[in-house]
Design a protein around this motif. Structure first.
Motif, PDB file in Angstrom:
ATOM      1  N   CYS A   1       0.817  -1.217   0.000  1.00 38.90           N
ATOM      2  CA  CYS A   1       0.000   0.000   0.000  1.00 38.90           C
ATOM      3  C   CYS A   1       0.849   1.265   0.000  1.00 38.90           C
ATOM      4  O   CYS A   1       0.321   2.355  -0.228  1.00 38.90           O
ATOM      5  CB  CYS A   1      -0.980   0.005   1.176  1.00 38.90           C
ATOM      6  N   LEU A   2       2.132   1.126   0.257  1.00 38.11           N
ATOM      7  CA  LEU A   2       3.052   2.262   0.215  1.00 38.11           C
ATOM      8  C   LEU A   2       4.012   2.159  -0.963  1.00 38.11           C
ATOM      9  O   LEU A   2       5.064   2.798  -0.981  1.00 38.11           O
ATOM     10  CB  LEU A   2       3.841   2.363   1.529  1.00 38.11           C
ATOM     11  N   GLY A   3       3.639   1.351  -1.930  1.00 37.25           N
ATOM     12  CA  GLY A   3       4.493   1.202  -3.108  1.00 37.25           C
ATOM     13  C   GLY A   3       5.810   0.524  -2.818  1.00 37.25           C
ATOM     14  O   GLY A   3       6.808   0.772  -3.507  1.00 37.25           O
ATOM     15  N   GLY A   4       5.843  -0.339  -1.800  1.00 34.51           N
ATOM     16  CA  GLY A   4       7.064  -1.059  -1.452  1.00 34.51           C
ATOM     17  C   GLY A   4       7.913  -0.364  -0.405  1.00 34.51           C
ATOM     18  O   GLY A   4       8.917  -0.922   0.050  1.00 34.51           O
ATOM     19  N   GLU A   5       7.534   0.840  -0.004  1.00 34.16           N
ATOM     20  CA  GLU A   5       8.286   1.544   1.035  1.00 34.16           C
ATOM     21  C   GLU A   5       7.941   0.966   2.408  1.00 34.16           C
ATOM     22  O   GLU A   5       6.926   0.300   2.583  1.00 34.16           O
ATOM     23  CB  GLU A   5       7.970   3.037   1.003  1.00 34.16           C
TER      24      GLU A   5
ATOM     25  N   PHE B   1      -3.645  -6.168   0.018  1.00 33.93           N
ATOM     26  CA  PHE B   1      -3.915  -5.462   1.269  1.00 33.93           C
ATOM     27  C   PHE B   1      -3.849  -6.437   2.442  1.00 33.93           C
ATOM     28  O   PHE B   1      -3.311  -6.118   3.505  1.00 33.93           O
ATOM     29  CB  PHE B   1      -5.283  -4.790   1.209  1.00 33.93           C
ATOM     30  N   GLU B   2      -4.375  -7.619   2.245  1.00 31.92           N
ATOM     31  CA  GLU B   2      -4.318  -8.634   3.301  1.00 31.92           C
ATOM     32  C   GLU B   2      -2.870  -8.959   3.655  1.00 31.92           C
ATOM     33  O   GLU B   2      -2.525  -9.106   4.840  1.00 31.92           O
ATOM     34  CB  GLU B   2      -5.052  -9.901   2.858  1.00 31.92           C
TER      35      GLU B   2
ATOM     36  N   LEU C   1       2.073  -6.527   9.185  1.00 33.86           N
ATOM     37  CA  LEU C   1       2.065  -5.581  10.299  1.00 33.86           C
ATOM     38  C   LEU C   1       1.592  -6.217  11.595  1.00 33.86           C
ATOM     39  O   LEU C   1       2.034  -5.832  12.681  1.00 33.86           O
ATOM     40  CB  LEU C   1       1.169  -4.388   9.949  1.00 33.86           C
ATOM     41  N   ALA C   2       0.686  -7.179  11.493  1.00 31.51           N
ATOM     42  CA  ALA C   2       0.136  -7.817  12.695  1.00 31.51           C
ATOM     43  C   ALA C   2       1.087  -8.847  13.296  1.00 31.51           C
ATOM     44  O   ALA C   2       0.845  -9.334  14.404  1.00 31.51           O
ATOM     45  CB  ALA C   2      -1.202  -8.468  12.372  1.00 31.51           C
ATOM     46  N   GLY C   3       2.134  -9.200  12.573  1.00 28.68           N
ATOM     47  CA  GLY C   3       3.116 -10.128  13.133  1.00 28.68           C
ATOM     48  C   GLY C   3       3.286 -11.417  12.375  1.00 28.68           C
ATOM     49  O   GLY C   3       3.991 -12.318  12.830  1.00 28.68           O
ATOM     50  N   GLY C   4       2.618 -11.557  11.228  1.00 27.17           N
ATOM     51  CA  GLY C   4       2.759 -12.770  10.433  1.00 27.17           C
ATOM     52  C   GLY C   4       1.510 -13.627  10.474  1.00 27.17           C
ATOM     53  O   GLY C   4       0.630 -13.416  11.318  1.00 27.17           O
ATOM     54  N   PRO C   5       1.434 -14.628   9.593  1.00 23.48           N
ATOM     55  CA  PRO C   5       0.209 -15.436   9.475  1.00 23.48           C
ATOM     56  C   PRO C   5      -0.137 -16.249  10.714  1.00 23.48           C
ATOM     57  O   PRO C   5      -1.299 -16.610  10.908  1.00 23.48           O
ATOM     58  CB  PRO C   5       0.503 -16.348   8.278  1.00 23.48           C
ATOM     59  N   LEU C   6       0.848 -16.542  11.551  1.00 25.56           N
ATOM     60  CA  LEU C   6       0.585 -17.367  12.729  1.00 25.56           C
ATOM     61  C   LEU C   6       0.375 -16.538  14.000  1.00 25.56           C
ATOM     62  O   LEU C   6       0.071 -17.104  15.055  1.00 25.56           O
ATOM     63  CB  LEU C   6       1.736 -18.356  12.948  1.00 25.56           C
ATOM     64  N   ALA C   7       0.544 -15.239  13.907  1.00 25.91           N
ATOM     65  CA  ALA C   7       0.405 -14.391  15.095  1.00 25.91           C
ATOM     66  C   ALA C   7      -1.055 -14.318  15.534  1.00 25.91           C
ATOM     67  O   ALA C   7      -1.955 -14.190  14.700  1.00 25.91           O
ATOM     68  CB  ALA C   7       0.929 -12.991  14.797  1.00 25.91           C
ATOM     69  N   PRO C   8      -1.330 -14.393  16.818  1.00 29.89           N
ATOM     70  CA  PRO C   8      -2.720 -14.310  17.294  1.00 29.89           C
ATOM     71  C   PRO C   8      -3.369 -12.974  16.940  1.00 29.89           C
ATOM     72  O   PRO C   8      -4.581 -12.907  16.726  1.00 29.89           O
ATOM     73  CB  PRO C   8      -2.597 -14.494  18.812  1.00 29.89           C
ATOM     74  N   GLU C   9      -2.544 -11.899  16.875  1.00 32.09           N
ATOM     75  CA  GLU C   9      -3.093 -10.590  16.510  1.00 32.09           C
ATOM     76  C   GLU C   9      -3.650 -10.592  15.085  1.00 32.09           C
ATOM     77  O   GLU C   9      -4.653  -9.945  14.793  1.00 32.09           O
ATOM     78  CB  GLU C   9      -2.022  -9.497  16.638  1.00 32.09           C
ATOM     79  N   THR C  10      -2.996 -11.339  14.217  1.00 30.84           N
ATOM     80  CA  THR C  10      -3.439 -11.401  12.818  1.00 30.84           C
ATOM     81  C   THR C  10      -4.839 -11.979  12.716  1.00 30.84           C
ATOM     82  O   THR C  10      -5.665 -11.506  11.928  1.00 30.84           O
ATOM     83  CB  THR C  10      -2.457 -12.249  11.989  1.00 30.84           C
ATOM     84  N   ALA C  11      -5.117 -12.991  13.518  1.00 32.38           N
ATOM     85  CA  ALA C  11      -6.427 -13.648  13.475  1.00 32.38           C
ATOM     86  C   ALA C  11      -7.543 -12.696  13.887  1.00 32.38           C
ATOM     87  O   ALA C  11      -8.707 -12.904  13.516  1.00 32.38           O
ATOM     88  CB  ALA C  11      -6.421 -14.872  14.390  1.00 32.38           C
ATOM     89  N   VAL C  12      -7.205 -11.647  14.622  1.00 33.42           N
ATOM     90  CA  VAL C  12      -8.200 -10.664  15.047  1.00 33.42           C
ATOM     91  C   VAL C  12      -8.271  -9.506  14.057  1.00 33.42           C
ATOM     92  O   VAL C  12      -9.347  -9.113  13.597  1.00 33.42           O
ATOM     93  CB  VAL C  12      -7.868 -10.132  16.463  1.00 33.42           C
TER      94      VAL C  12
ATOM     95  N   ILE D   1     -11.172  -8.133  10.481  1.00 33.37           N
ATOM     96  CA  ILE D   1     -11.878  -6.863  10.693  1.00 33.37           C
ATOM     97  C   ILE D   1     -11.605  -5.908   9.540  1.00 33.37           C
ATOM     98  O   ILE D   1     -12.530  -5.362   8.920  1.00 33.37           O
ATOM     99  CB  ILE D   1     -11.456  -6.223  12.030  1.00 33.37           C
ATOM    100  N   LEU D   2     -10.338  -5.668   9.220  1.00 33.17           N
ATOM    101  CA  LEU D   2     -10.012  -4.693   8.184  1.00 33.17           C
ATOM    102  C   LEU D   2     -10.434  -5.165   6.791  1.00 33.17           C
ATOM    103  O   LEU D   2     -10.808  -4.353   5.948  1.00 33.17           O
ATOM    104  CB  LEU D   2      -8.516  -4.388   8.202  1.00 33.17           C
ATOM    105  N   LEU D   3     -10.411  -6.451   6.565  1.00 29.10           N
ATOM    106  CA  LEU D   3     -10.781  -6.964   5.244  1.00 29.10           C
ATOM    107  C   LEU D   3     -12.292  -7.017   5.041  1.00 29.10           C
ATOM    108  O   LEU D   3     -12.763  -7.037   3.903  1.00 29.10           O
ATOM    109  CB  LEU D   3     -10.196  -8.363   5.052  1.00 29.10           C
ATOM    110  N   SER D   4     -13.057  -7.002   6.138  1.00 23.81           N
ATOM    111  CA  SER D   4     -14.498  -7.224   6.026  1.00 23.81           C
ATOM    112  C   SER D   4     -15.188  -6.181   5.154  1.00 23.81           C
ATOM    113  O   SER D   4     -16.165  -6.491   4.472  1.00 23.81           O
ATOM    114  CB  SER D   4     -15.140  -7.260   7.416  1.00 23.81           C
TER     115      SER D   4
END
Length: 203
Positions: free
Chosen positions: A7-11, A93-94, A100-111, A115-118
Motif C-alpha cells: 500500500c506504500l508502493g514497497g516503502e 492489502f491482506e 504488520l500484525a506479526g505474520g500469518p501465525l500471530a494471534p493478533e493477525t487472526a483478530v 476486521i479490516l478486510l471485512s
C-alpha cells in the motif's frame, strides 16, 4: 525492523504503525465487531468535523478506551486510504495487514485481518467514487440531478403550435461550493439527438 508494504508502493511502514494497529486487539469485543462504524465515517479527507463527536460516542457506547480506539483508527485509516488510493487488490492489502500484525501465525493477525478486510472492497469503491467526484469538480461544473417532464404546447403568441410535444429537463449541478439548476426545453428532434448521444457514450 522495517516492513515494506504494497500500500506504500514497497516503502517501509511508518515506525509506529504496527504498534498502533495492534491496539485494535485490545478493544472490547463489541467495539471490534462494530469497528467499521467508527472507521468508515473517518475515511474521507479531510476528516469530517462530526467525526470527533462520533468517536467519543462510539467509545462510550462500546466502553472502548479512547486512547486505544484512537490509535487503532489512526493506523487503520492510514492503511485503508493508502491501499485504496493505489487501487490495491484485496489480496495485497491482506498481505500488508498480516505483515504488520506479526505474520500469518500471530494471534493478533487472526483478530485484525478479518476486521479490516471485512469492508475493504466497499471502502475502496466508495473512496474511488469520491475521488472521481472531486476530480470532476476540480475542472468545472458537475451534474448532480436530472428531473424531467413531457409537455405539449397548444398555442403561443407566435401562432398555433399544433400541440407539439416538448421535453423539459431540469439539471441540477454543482460548481465549486455553489449549487445551481438550469431548465432546458427540447424539441422531439433534439430529444432524439440526445438519446443517440447517450447511447454512444455508454458503449
Amino acid at each position: 525492523m522495517t516492513i515494506p508494504l504494497f500500500c506504500l508502493g514497497g516503502e517501509s511502514a511508518p515506525e509506529a504503525i504496527a504498534a498502533d494497529l495492534k491496539a485494535l486487539v485490545r478493544l472490547p469485543e463489541k467495539a471490534r465487531a462494530r469497528f467499521w462504524d467508527a472507521l468508515g465515517p473517518a475515511l474521507p479527507d479531510p476528516v469530517p468535523a462530526a467525526a470527533e463527536d462520533a468517536l467519543d460516542a462510539f467509545a462510550r457506547t462500546f466502553e472502548a478506551p479512547r486512547d486505544e480506539l484512537g490509535r487503532a483508527l489512526k493506523a487503520s485509516r492510514f492503511l485503508v486510504r493508502e491501499a485504496c488510493a493505489r487501487g490495491l487488490a484485496r489480496e495485497r492489502f491482506e498481505e500488508d495487514v498480516v505483515r504488520l500484525a506479526g505474520g500469518p501465525l500471530a494471534p493478533e493477525t487472526a483478530v485484525i485481518a478479518p476486521i479490516l478486510l471485512s469492508r475493504y472492497d466497499a471502502a475502496r469503491a466508495a473512496l474511488a467514487a469520491g475521488a472521481l467526484r472531486e476530480t470532476l469538480t476540480d475542472h468545472g461544473a458537475v451534474l448532480e440531478s436530472i428531473e424531467w417532464r413531457l409537455d405539449a404546447v397548444l398555442a403561443t403568441s407566435r401562432g398555433d403550435a399544433g400541440a407539439a410535444k416538448i421535453a423539459v429537463l431540469t439539471l441540477g449541478y454543482r460548481e465549486g461550493d455553489q449549487k445551481n439548476r438550469v431548465t432546458l426545453h427540447l424539441s422531439p428532434e433534439k430529444l432524439e439527438e440526445l438519446r443517440r448521444a447517450c447511447e454512444r457514450m455508454s458503449r
